[in-house]
Scaffold this motif. Sequence first.
Motif, PDB file in Angstrom:
ATOM      1  N   GLY A 168       4.174  -1.178   8.614  1.00  0.00           N
ATOM      2  CA  GLY A 168       3.269  -2.166   8.430  1.00  0.00           C
ATOM      3  C   GLY A 168       3.658  -3.672   7.840  1.00  0.00           C
ATOM      4  N   ARG A 169       2.736  -4.543   8.261  1.00  0.00           N
ATOM      5  CA  ARG A 169       2.997  -5.874   7.800  1.00  0.00           C
ATOM      6  C   ARG A 169       2.323  -6.272   6.575  1.00  0.00           C
ATOM      7  NH1 ARG A 169       6.267  -7.912  10.698  1.00  0.00           N
ATOM      8  NH2 ARG A 169       6.781  -7.041  12.844  1.00  0.00           N
ATOM      9  N   HIS A 170       1.497  -5.389   5.866  1.00  0.00           N
ATOM     10  CA  HIS A 170       0.914  -5.524   4.856  1.00  0.00           C
ATOM     11  C   HIS A 170       2.098  -5.708   3.505  1.00  0.00           C
ATOM     12  CE1 HIS A 170      -2.718  -5.371   2.230  1.00  0.00           C
ATOM     13  NE2 HIS A 170      -1.914  -4.904   1.337  1.00  0.00           N
ATOM     14  N   PRO A 171       1.949  -6.643   2.935  1.00  0.00           N
ATOM     15  CA  PRO A 171       3.040  -6.893   1.864  1.00  0.00           C
ATOM     16  C   PRO A 171       3.237  -5.501   0.938  1.00  0.00           C
ATOM     17  CG  PRO A 171       1.762  -9.015   1.919  1.00  0.00           C
ATOM     18  CD  PRO A 171       0.949  -7.907   2.653  1.00  0.00           C
ATOM     19  N   TYR A 172       4.389  -4.854   0.937  1.00  0.00           N
ATOM     20  CA  TYR A 172       4.690  -3.882   0.048  1.00  0.00           C
ATOM     21  C   TYR A 172       4.485  -4.232  -1.489  1.00  0.00           C
ATOM     22  CZ  TYR A 172       7.124  -0.310  -2.410  1.00  0.00           C
ATOM     23  OH  TYR A 172       7.435   0.661  -3.235  1.00  0.00           O
ATOM     24  N   ALA A 173       4.665  -5.379  -1.872  1.00  0.00           N
ATOM     25  CA  ALA A 173       4.401  -5.590  -3.222  1.00  0.00           C
ATOM     26  C   ALA A 173       2.895  -5.707  -3.809  1.00  0.00           C
ATOM     27  CB  ALA A 173       4.927  -7.339  -3.552  1.00  0.00           C
ATOM     28  N   ASP A 174       2.108  -5.807  -2.938  1.00  0.00           N
ATOM     29  CA  ASP A 174       0.515  -5.953  -3.212  1.00  0.00           C
ATOM     30  C   ASP A 174       0.048  -4.512  -2.959  1.00  0.00           C
ATOM     31  OD1 ASP A 174       1.138  -8.567  -3.179  1.00  0.00           O
ATOM     32  OD2 ASP A 174      -0.038  -9.019  -1.168  1.00  0.00           O
ATOM     33  N   LEU A 175       0.640  -3.440  -2.421  1.00  0.00           N
ATOM     34  CA  LEU A 175       0.083  -2.220  -2.352  1.00  0.00           C
ATOM     35  C   LEU A 175      -0.238  -1.647  -3.693  1.00  0.00           C
ATOM     36  CD1 LEU A 175       2.654  -0.519   0.305  1.00  0.00           C
ATOM     37  CD2 LEU A 175       0.042  -1.245   0.666  1.00  0.00           C
ATOM     38  N   PRO A 176      -1.513  -0.912  -3.857  1.00  0.00           N
ATOM     39  CA  PRO A 176      -1.825  -0.416  -5.119  1.00  0.00           C
ATOM     40  C   PRO A 176      -0.767   0.790  -5.116  1.00  0.00           C
ATOM     41  CG  PRO A 176      -3.715   0.101  -3.241  1.00  0.00           C
ATOM     42  CD  PRO A 176      -2.449  -0.860  -2.909  1.00  0.00           C
ATOM     43  N   GLY A 177      -0.626   1.175  -6.561  1.00  0.00           N
ATOM     44  CA  GLY A 177       0.146   2.320  -7.209  1.00  0.00           C
ATOM     45  C   GLY A 177       0.291   3.628  -6.136  1.00  0.00           C
ATOM     46  N   PRO A 178      -0.917   3.938  -5.981  1.00  0.00           N
ATOM     47  CA  PRO A 178      -1.070   5.330  -5.213  1.00  0.00           C
ATOM     48  C   PRO A 178      -0.565   5.166  -3.856  1.00  0.00           C
ATOM     49  CG  PRO A 178      -2.980   4.932  -6.173  1.00  0.00           C
ATOM     50  CD  PRO A 178      -2.324   3.697  -6.497  1.00  0.00           C
ATOM     51  N   LEU A 179      -0.542   4.075  -3.053  1.00  0.00           N
ATOM     52  CA  LEU A 179      -0.060   3.937  -1.802  1.00  0.00           C
ATOM     53  C   LEU A 179       1.277   3.603  -2.076  1.00  0.00           C
ATOM     54  CD1 LEU A 179      -2.464   1.828   0.129  1.00  0.00           C
ATOM     55  CD2 LEU A 179      -2.582   4.323  -0.677  1.00  0.00           C
ATOM     56  N   LYS A 180       2.039   3.024  -3.030  1.00  0.00           N
ATOM     57  CA  LYS A 180       3.139   2.789  -3.313  1.00  0.00           C
ATOM     58  C   LYS A 180       3.784   4.335  -3.456  1.00  0.00           C
ATOM     59  CE  LYS A 180       3.993  -1.822  -4.945  1.00  0.00           C
ATOM     60  NZ  LYS A 180       3.866  -2.650  -6.232  1.00  0.00           N
ATOM     61  N   GLU A 181       3.194   5.202  -4.018  1.00  0.00           N
ATOM     62  CA  GLU A 181       3.741   6.750  -4.230  1.00  0.00           C
ATOM     63  C   GLU A 181       4.126   7.251  -3.002  1.00  0.00           C
ATOM     64  OE1 GLU A 181       1.596   9.186  -7.051  1.00  0.00           O
ATOM     65  OE2 GLU A 181       1.710   7.290  -8.446  1.00  0.00           O
ATOM     66  N   LEU A 182       3.094   7.071  -1.941  1.00  0.00           N
ATOM     67  CA  LEU A 182       3.223   7.586  -0.437  1.00  0.00           C
ATOM     68  C   LEU A 182       4.561   7.004  -0.025  1.00  0.00           C
ATOM     69  CD1 LEU A 182      -0.408   7.253   0.821  1.00  0.00           C
ATOM     70  CD2 LEU A 182       0.922   9.371   0.140  1.00  0.00           C
ATOM     71  N   ALA A 183       4.648   5.549  -0.111  1.00  0.00           N
ATOM     72  CA  ALA A 183       5.998   5.036   0.333  1.00  0.00           C
ATOM     73  C   ALA A 183       7.139   5.734  -0.248  1.00  0.00           C
ATOM     74  CB  ALA A 183       6.035   3.692   0.077  1.00  0.00           C
TER      75      ALA A 183
END
Lengths: 342, 342
Positions: B199-214
């Motif tokens: 997605g085009r949503h900036p990775y750096a701005d994702l909340p922690g739990p969503l970074k865990e999914l990445a």
Amino acid sequence: MPGSVLEQVAGRLTVAELDEQGLPQRIFPRLGGTRAGAVPVGPGDDAAVVAAPDGRTVVSIDTLVQDQDFRLLWPGGHRSTGFDVGWKCAAQNPSDINAMGAEATSLVVSLTLPGATEVAWVEDLADGLCAALDGLGAARCAVVGGDLGKGPAVVVTAAVTGDLGGRAPVLRSGARAGDVLAVTGSPGRAAAGLALLEGRHPYADLPGPLKELAAAQARPVPPLALGPAAAAAGVHAMLDVSDGLVRDAGRLARASGVTVDLDPSALLPFARPLRAAADLAGADPLAWVLGGGEDHGLLAAFGPGAALPDGFTAVGRVYDGAGKVTVADAEPGTVGWDHFAG
Amino acid sequence: MPGSVLEQVAGRLTVAELDEQGLPQRIFPRLGGTRAGAVPVGPGDDAAVVAAPDGRTVVSIDTLVQDQDFRLLWPGGHRSTGFDVGWKCAAQNPSDINAMGAEATSLVVSLTLPGATEVAWVEDLADGLCAALDGLGAARCAVVGGDLGKGPAVVVTAAVTGDLGGRAPVLRSGARAGDVLAVTGSPGRAAAGLALLEGRHPYADLPGPLKELAAAQARPVPPLALGPAAAAAGVHAMLDVSDGLVRDAGRLARASGVTVDLDPSALLPFARPLRAAADLAGADPLAWVLGGGEDHGLLAAFGPGAALPDGFTAVGRVYDGAGKVTVADAEPGTVGWDHFAG
């Protein structure tokens, strides 16, 4: 004839036009045969199961990349068929097993293919894999699994397993001072073939013997019976000549902590049949013998008293030293055909 | 500080600037450790020798291709590190061995790299390979060999061997009517992660739990102890969920000649934690659970009376039939979050 029209259409079908199941469904039936029946679990599950009666498995991996290890279209106009690439894959991987003194028992093959790759080319590759295993006498080896994916170039990776038959693995590190260094086959032929394929001389106009050299490049013939035979004869050290006699002798010398001296009088008989190709390519035939790779013969060090198994030719001696290779005591880079035979 | 300047220069060194020996010399020391000491012959010869005490070897091969299986730079700005790619390689290959009920015993890895690839990226990949084997509990598995070559894109192929420990291999074809279908882990997390990365949503701005999914996408965590545990518990059929629950259940159903019905009430608990990611990506969380691949959990069919080993969750039933998958008797393509939980 409707039949030939259908064949033509099928021949132009590309990988991108098949769904994920389509390509395996076309390839699997070509890989099996009776040989795969000897494998406890063949292709089609998460993994295959291969017999390892020795309690050890020899394992190696090797990759062929388009425009690095083969060309789909060579400068002289020759086209590498899928069959060629499949053959080469199923020759060079078992050659690594051969160099350990073992017999190949299975091949798993991963194909990365551009979407525009013709399905017929891939089917031909599968046929080349099987033809090489049959033609090289890898009677115990079957293609037991694989992986297919897309990518920007053709990349063919195979991993191979092997069985030592109760023998110790033959390493590069066992050569000792006094050993006789010996090779199989006629080193330099694949390098001559490569020069002819890479040259601008039209491939179609090459005389038959020069086309045979090109074939030595495209479809190498590793002596798969000779690795186990050398191991049974008590060979001290052995490796696959994939990168050229001098370079691979250097690996043996460094691993064993010895110096190897190659005998030019033993090498000239390999160079003489390459004269015509060398003249056409403007190359030195002895340089091909010393430096040319991809013949996939064996380079081995036998004890001084050992009878060389049939198929091996003595080409040098092992001395005390520190990992150097010489040719009649000279630096390999300084010697050539003119130096010794001119 | 001179030290950090040197590190910076070393970090920018590319593969093309090293000679043929240079890259292996940098990678080999990172692969060994104490684990490789248990292998009869490790990296550096023509082939490795791996113990196969069972008298059989399980073998599989799998490839990761740049821009197909990972991106060096994702649309949202995240960069896949070499470590990520190495981890993924050393997770997904042993996962195939796990699905046979076996333990991974060796990995051979072939790297095809553009010349501009940074050496530090490749070193990081080697570290990721070892970290995955350690972190996933593949205690018997070492990287025992490899191959390096040039190509237009990063292609990482690994072949893996495994040991059945005297057990029968667990195939896809053993499921029978009445069996309970069960999975490990929480299917759909890697697909959610992929959608976030793509997605085009900036990775750096994702909340922690969503970074865990990445991270679940980039560094999957196959349950390597559970394959042998399921085999020991008498599991009837099993496979690695690499292409999504429905697709892989279809493979099990076709191979076993049965129909599989998935229970949505058992799947919704997997979908609920994916709601936030699904809202951001505009996706259906249940579709991720049903269709998302690359979690590399196990899908298994246990006999009706069997106690599921810890780590498995029942998600469906096996019926007489002809290779179909249904969700509460409906076509999988017609069901979604709104249908069952909306």
